[in-house]
Scaffold this motif. Sequence first.
Motif, PDB file in Angstrom:
ATOM      1  N   ASP A  51      49.777  15.740 -37.559  1.00 11.09           N
ATOM      2  CA  ASP A  51      49.626  16.247 -38.925  1.00 11.09           C
ATOM      3  C   ASP A  51      49.173  15.056 -39.781  1.00 11.09           C
ATOM      4  O   ASP A  51      49.801  13.980 -39.708  1.00 11.09           O
ATOM      5  CB  ASP A  51      50.993  16.785 -39.380  1.00 11.09           C
ATOM      6  N   HIS A  53      47.698  14.337 -43.517  1.00  9.07           N
ATOM      7  CA  HIS A  53      47.287  14.818 -44.837  1.00  9.07           C
ATOM      8  C   HIS A  53      46.851  13.684 -45.763  1.00  9.07           C
ATOM      9  O   HIS A  53      47.508  12.624 -45.798  1.00  9.07           O
ATOM     10  CB  HIS A  53      48.450  15.531 -45.524  1.00  9.07           C
ATOM     11  N   HIS A  86      54.444  14.746 -46.886  1.00  8.42           N
ATOM     12  CA  HIS A  86      54.759  14.332 -45.509  1.00  8.42           C
ATOM     13  C   HIS A  86      53.477  13.986 -44.770  1.00  8.42           C
ATOM     14  O   HIS A  86      52.399  14.470 -45.119  1.00  8.42           O
ATOM     15  CB  HIS A  86      55.501  15.459 -44.769  1.00  8.42           C
ATOM     16  N   ASP A 118      45.868  23.873 -45.701  1.00  9.96           N
ATOM     17  CA  ASP A 118      46.870  23.393 -44.760  1.00  9.96           C
ATOM     18  C   ASP A 118      46.443  23.806 -43.352  1.00  9.96           C
ATOM     19  O   ASP A 118      45.586  24.683 -43.170  1.00  9.96           O
ATOM     20  CB  ASP A 118      48.245  23.979 -45.109  1.00  9.96           C
TER      21      ASP A 118
END
Length: 204
Positions: A51, A53, A86, A118
């Motif tokens: 992940d 971001h 996060h 997302d």
Amino acid sequence: MKRNDRDILIIVDVQNDFCPGGALAVPLGDLIVPAVNRLAAGFAHVVLTQDWHPRGHASFASSHPGKRPFDTIDVAYGEQILWPDHCVQGTRGAGFHPDLDVPHAELVLRKGFRTAIDSYSAFFENDRRTPTGLVAYLKERRFERITLCGLATDFCVFYSAIDGRQSGFEVTVVTDACRGIDIDGSLDRAMRSMNEAGVTILAH
Ligand code: VGL
Ligand code: ZN
């Protein structure tokens, strides 16, 4: 089942921010690491997802004045849960858990890097349309069976399992090597949906 060159293990988001002490800690998330390492040792082919971001990502509650983590908002592609900041690119929280030991992983697939969308699934972003490229990668390499483990069972593992089935793969989820966030019954719903979609659920 004997694993061979048709099988690939996808280890989903075993990152510091999803482990206790991290920004979006999955309860007991770090306890899966030994099981993940053991599972990985039985596969010739492994992919890690990460992940990843940018700061100010649209899935962060902090990007929406007046909203708090775990509130939901309506966006162009439907409902979006808002998360604590996060897995920000380049931070320690976005790094893999230090005990994750999979030196033979062949691909690290980053996702969630578009500010406005997302991406839970390893295959398609949350608009359910934008591909990550992983379907084409797996098909070109002639993999037929995917095994999934990692964090979180009811979000990134779940959406990856469903998309894997829809993309024509056999999919198995190994529950001992997964942990869920479980927001408002999301873990039960995810397990039921995976069963209905023909995902094989194994304990270990
Ligand atoms: C995840 C929420 C937000 C996951 C990633 O890896 O399951 N969940 N970003
Ligand atoms: Zn995320």
